[in-house]
Design a protein around this motif. Structure first.
Motif, PDB file in Angstrom:
ATOM      1  N   CYS A 162       0.831  -1.206   0.000  1.00 55.97           N
ATOM      2  CA  CYS A 162       0.000   0.000   0.000  1.00 55.97           C
ATOM      3  C   CYS A 162       0.866   1.256   0.000  1.00 55.97           C
ATOM      4  O   CYS A 162       1.984   1.257   0.521  1.00 55.97           O
ATOM      5  CB  CYS A 162      -0.898   0.031   1.228  1.00 55.97           C
ATOM      6  N   SER A 163       0.314   2.334  -0.527  1.00 57.34           N
ATOM      7  CA  SER A 163       0.994   3.624  -0.466  1.00 57.34           C
ATOM      8  C   SER A 163       0.224   4.550   0.465  1.00 57.34           C
ATOM      9  O   SER A 163      -0.940   4.864   0.219  1.00 57.34           O
ATOM     10  CB  SER A 163       1.078   4.265  -1.863  1.00 57.34           C
ATOM     11  N   PHE A 164       0.919   4.956   1.565  1.00 50.62           N
ATOM     12  CA  PHE A 164       0.354   5.900   2.526  1.00 50.62           C
ATOM     13  C   PHE A 164       1.159   7.199   2.516  1.00 50.62           C
ATOM     14  O   PHE A 164       1.174   7.922   3.507  1.00 50.62           O
ATOM     15  CB  PHE A 164       0.394   5.308   3.933  1.00 50.62           C
ATOM     16  N   CYS A 165       1.812   7.502   1.419  1.00 56.76           N
ATOM     17  CA  CYS A 165       2.680   8.682   1.362  1.00 56.76           C
ATOM     18  C   CYS A 165       1.897   9.933   1.785  1.00 56.76           C
ATOM     19  O   CYS A 165       0.862  10.262   1.192  1.00 56.76           O
ATOM     20  CB  CYS A 165       3.222   8.889  -0.047  1.00 56.76           C
ATOM     21  N   GLY A 166       2.427  10.623   2.811  1.00 56.14           N
ATOM     22  CA  GLY A 166       1.788  11.861   3.243  1.00 56.14           C
ATOM     23  C   GLY A 166       0.439  11.677   3.902  1.00 56.14           C
ATOM     24  O   GLY A 166      -0.267  12.658   4.148  1.00 56.14           O
ATOM     25  N   ALA A 167       0.048  10.445   4.200  1.00 58.78           N
ATOM     26  CA  ALA A 167      -1.264  10.199   4.805  1.00 58.78           C
ATOM     27  C   ALA A 167      -1.258  10.590   6.282  1.00 58.78           C
ATOM     28  O   ALA A 167      -0.224  10.574   6.946  1.00 58.78           O
ATOM     29  CB  ALA A 167      -1.653   8.730   4.659  1.00 58.78           C
ATOM     30  N   ASP A 168      -2.431  10.954   6.778  1.00 58.94           N
ATOM     31  CA  ASP A 168      -2.591  11.308   8.185  1.00 58.94           C
ATOM     32  C   ASP A 168      -3.130  10.090   8.929  1.00 58.94           C
ATOM     33  O   ASP A 168      -4.308   9.740   8.802  1.00 58.94           O
ATOM     34  CB  ASP A 168      -3.567  12.482   8.320  1.00 58.94           C
ATOM     35  N   LEU A 169      -2.246   9.424   9.673  1.00 57.27           N
ATOM     36  CA  LEU A 169      -2.605   8.207  10.410  1.00 57.27           C
ATOM     37  C   LEU A 169      -2.493   8.425  11.918  1.00 57.27           C
ATOM     38  O   LEU A 169      -2.282   7.478  12.673  1.00 57.27           O
ATOM     39  CB  LEU A 169      -1.702   7.052   9.977  1.00 57.27           C
ATOM     40  N   ARG A 170      -2.681   9.664  12.352  1.00 62.51           N
ATOM     41  CA  ARG A 170      -2.589   9.946  13.775  1.00 62.51           C
ATOM     42  C   ARG A 170      -3.628   9.135  14.556  1.00 62.51           C
ATOM     43  O   ARG A 170      -4.796   9.075  14.172  1.00 62.51           O
ATOM     44  CB  ARG A 170      -2.801  11.435  14.040  1.00 62.51           C
ATOM     45  N   SER A 171      -3.161   8.479  15.615  1.00 58.61           N
ATOM     46  CA  SER A 171      -4.012   7.671  16.500  1.00 58.61           C
ATOM     47  C   SER A 171      -4.701   6.517  15.782  1.00 58.61           C
ATOM     48  O   SER A 171      -5.700   5.977  16.272  1.00 58.61           O
ATOM     49  CB  SER A 171      -5.064   8.552  17.195  1.00 58.61           C
ATOM     50  N   ALA A 172      -4.188   6.140  14.624  1.00 64.10           N
ATOM     51  CA  ALA A 172      -4.776   5.012  13.889  1.00 64.10           C
ATOM     52  C   ALA A 172      -4.445   3.695  14.594  1.00 64.10           C
ATOM     53  O   ALA A 172      -3.415   3.557  15.255  1.00 64.10           O
ATOM     54  CB  ALA A 172      -4.248   4.977  12.459  1.00 64.10           C
ATOM     55  N   HIS A 173      -5.324   2.726  14.448  1.00 62.73           N
ATOM     56  CA  HIS A 173      -5.141   1.398  15.040  1.00 62.73           C
ATOM     57  C   HIS A 173      -4.623   0.452  13.951  1.00 62.73           C
ATOM     58  O   HIS A 173      -5.359   0.093  13.033  1.00 62.73           O
ATOM     59  CB  HIS A 173      -6.461   0.884  15.604  1.00 62.73           C
ATOM     60  N   LEU A 174      -3.357   0.064  14.075  1.00 61.68           N
ATOM     61  CA  LEU A 174      -2.717  -0.778  13.067  1.00 61.68           C
ATOM     62  C   LEU A 174      -2.182  -2.073  13.685  1.00 61.68           C
ATOM     63  O   LEU A 174      -1.285  -2.712  13.133  1.00 61.68           O
ATOM     64  CB  LEU A 174      -1.575  -0.011  12.400  1.00 61.68           C
ATOM     65  N   GLN A 175      -2.770  -2.469  14.802  1.00 61.07           N
ATOM     66  CA  GLN A 175      -2.306  -3.672  15.476  1.00 61.07           C
ATOM     67  C   GLN A 175      -2.390  -4.884  14.549  1.00 61.07           C
ATOM     68  O   GLN A 175      -3.429  -5.127  13.924  1.00 61.07           O
ATOM     69  CB  GLN A 175      -3.138  -3.948  16.733  1.00 61.07           C
ATOM     70  N   THR A 176      -1.306  -5.621  14.482  1.00 58.78           N
ATOM     71  CA  THR A 176      -1.154  -6.862  13.699  1.00 58.78           C
ATOM     72  C   THR A 176      -1.479  -6.680  12.216  1.00 58.78           C
ATOM     73  O   THR A 176      -1.743  -7.654  11.506  1.00 58.78           O
ATOM     74  CB  THR A 176      -2.009  -8.022  14.288  1.00 58.78           C
ATOM     75  N   ALA A 177      -1.494  -5.447  11.736  1.00 55.33           N
ATOM     76  CA  ALA A 177      -1.683  -5.214  10.297  1.00 55.33           C
ATOM     77  C   ALA A 177      -0.413  -5.618   9.554  1.00 55.33           C
ATOM     78  O   ALA A 177       0.693  -5.541  10.088  1.00 55.33           O
ATOM     79  CB  ALA A 177      -2.006  -3.751  10.031  1.00 55.33           C
ATOM     80  N   ASP A 178      -0.570  -6.069   8.323  1.00 56.44           N
ATOM     81  CA  ASP A 178       0.573  -6.467   7.508  1.00 56.44           C
ATOM     82  C   ASP A 178       0.942  -5.315   6.581  1.00 56.44           C
ATOM     83  O   ASP A 178       0.258  -5.056   5.584  1.00 56.44           O
ATOM     84  CB  ASP A 178       0.239  -7.719   6.692  1.00 56.44           C
ATOM     85  N   LEU A 179       2.023  -4.600   6.925  1.00 60.89           N
ATOM     86  CA  LEU A 179       2.485  -3.437   6.157  1.00 60.89           C
ATOM     87  C   LEU A 179       3.738  -3.772   5.355  1.00 60.89           C
ATOM     88  O   LEU A 179       4.519  -2.890   5.020  1.00 60.89           O
ATOM     89  CB  LEU A 179       2.753  -2.269   7.107  1.00 60.89           C
ATOM     90  N   THR A 180       3.925  -5.032   5.020  1.00 64.68           N
ATOM     91  CA  THR A 180       5.084  -5.451   4.248  1.00 64.68           C
ATOM     92  C   THR A 180       5.155  -4.664   2.933  1.00 64.68           C
ATOM     93  O   THR A 180       4.163  -4.568   2.186  1.00 64.68           O
ATOM     94  CB  THR A 180       5.009  -6.958   3.932  1.00 64.68           C
ATOM     95  N   ASN A 181       6.327  -4.065   2.682  1.00 61.31           N
ATOM     96  CA  ASN A 181       6.590  -3.291   1.458  1.00 61.31           C
ATOM     97  C   ASN A 181       5.702  -2.051   1.334  1.00 61.31           C
ATOM     98  O   ASN A 181       5.641  -1.427   0.257  1.00 61.31           O
ATOM     99  CB  ASN A 181       6.397  -4.143   0.200  1.00 61.31           C
TER     100      ASN A 181
END
Length: 300
Positions: free
Chosen positions: A223-242
């Motif tokens: 995924c591309s999150f370039c410049g995204a606002d992820l403040r206080s986001a819940h990313l527990q056990t998410a797969d952010l590979t690459n």
């Protein structure tokens, strides 16, 4: 003259088409039908001379399907027009069970067609004008839904592959367990959205506002999150590979148990982010802000 004491074998001539069957077949499954009455032994049935066929003045095109129903209780797979023709024959012979079965098949087909009907952008716009909009489990792959107000809409379990949501307002929308592979959320508003268990592989979320969004257990590979606002986001056990999170704001985000193999966090804001026990060994953190981040047990 037919007699049930002679032979159980019955020869029928239905509108010129000849069939052989038995008394049991004609009488047991549909005991209240015309055929059962004809061959119950209560009535004399005349056969022609020669080979002894009993003539019935009906179109014989579908009579084999009637016999198969009487033998096995199964309706053959036919087109809708053929089912309509068979229904007329079933009505004539008073085969109530067959009539019910044909009606059920036709109704099921109609329901399936309604479920599989593709929605258009116009359909979506009409739907979102009503309250409590739900698109749960529908297939709207490839639609252009950019710049629409889709806040609070429930897309859970839907197939939304390659949908364009660019600049759409999706605040508090639900995407639980959706298949959103390759979808475009560029600069979309996704505050407080739920993506739990969603497949977002290869999705574009650059510049999106994902403040307090729930992405737990989501597949965010490539995924591309370039410049995204992820403040206080819940990313527990998410797969952010690459995944590409360059310049993303992850202040206060919870990444407990997240997979960050080969992720790009260059210049990302990870201040006060929860990164306990996260493996950051192959992660690009050049220029990333880690002030106040919880890195207890993190591997770097």
């Amino acid at each position: 003259m037919f007699s049930d004491t002679s032979s159980s074998l019955i020869r029928l001539n239905i509108g010129g088409k000849k069939f052989c069957t038995t008394v049991d077949t004609l009488t047991q499954r549909e005991p209240d039908s015309m055929l059962a009455a004809m061959f119950s032994g209560r009535h004399a049935v005349c056969a022609d001379s020669g080979k002894g066929y009993i003539f019935v003045d009906r179109d014989g095109k579908h009579f084999r399907h009637i016999l198969n129903w009487l033998r096995d209780g199964v309706v053959s797979s036919l087109s809708d027009s053929e089912y309509s023709e068979l229904l007329r024959e079933a009505e004539y012979f008073q085969l109530l069970g067959l009539m019910d079965e044909i009606t059920n098949v036709l109704n099921k087909r109609k329901e399936d067609e309604e479920l599989n009907t593709e929605l258009t952008r116009t359909d979506i716009i009409k739907c979102i004008q009503s309250e409590k909009v739900r698109f749960r489990g529908v297939n709207i792959s490839g639609l252009d839904l950019s710049k629409l107000d889709l806040s609070y809409v429930d897309f859970s379990y839907a197939c939304i592959k390659n949908v364009f949501f660019s600049r759409a307002n999706l605040q508090c929308a639900k995407f639980r367990d959706v298949d959103a592979e390759g979808s475009i959320f560029h600069n979309a508003t996704l505050r407080e959205c739920e993506f739990t268990g969603a497949n977002l592989r290869g999705a574009l979320l650059a510049g999106a506002n994902l403040q307090s969004a729930n992405l737990q257990d989501a597949c965010l590979i490539d995924c591309s999150f370039c410049g995204a606002d992820l403040r206080s986001a819940h990313l527990q056990t998410a797969d952010l590979t690459n995944a590409n999170l360059e310049g993303a704001n992850l202040e206060g985000a919870n990444l407990k148990g997240a997979k960050l193999h080969n992720a790009n966090l260059k210049g990302a804001n990870l201040q006060r982010a929860y990164l306990r026990h996260v493996n950051l060994r192959d992660t690009d953190l050049e220029g990333a802000k880690l002030d106040g981040a919880n890195l207890l047990g993190a591997i770097r």
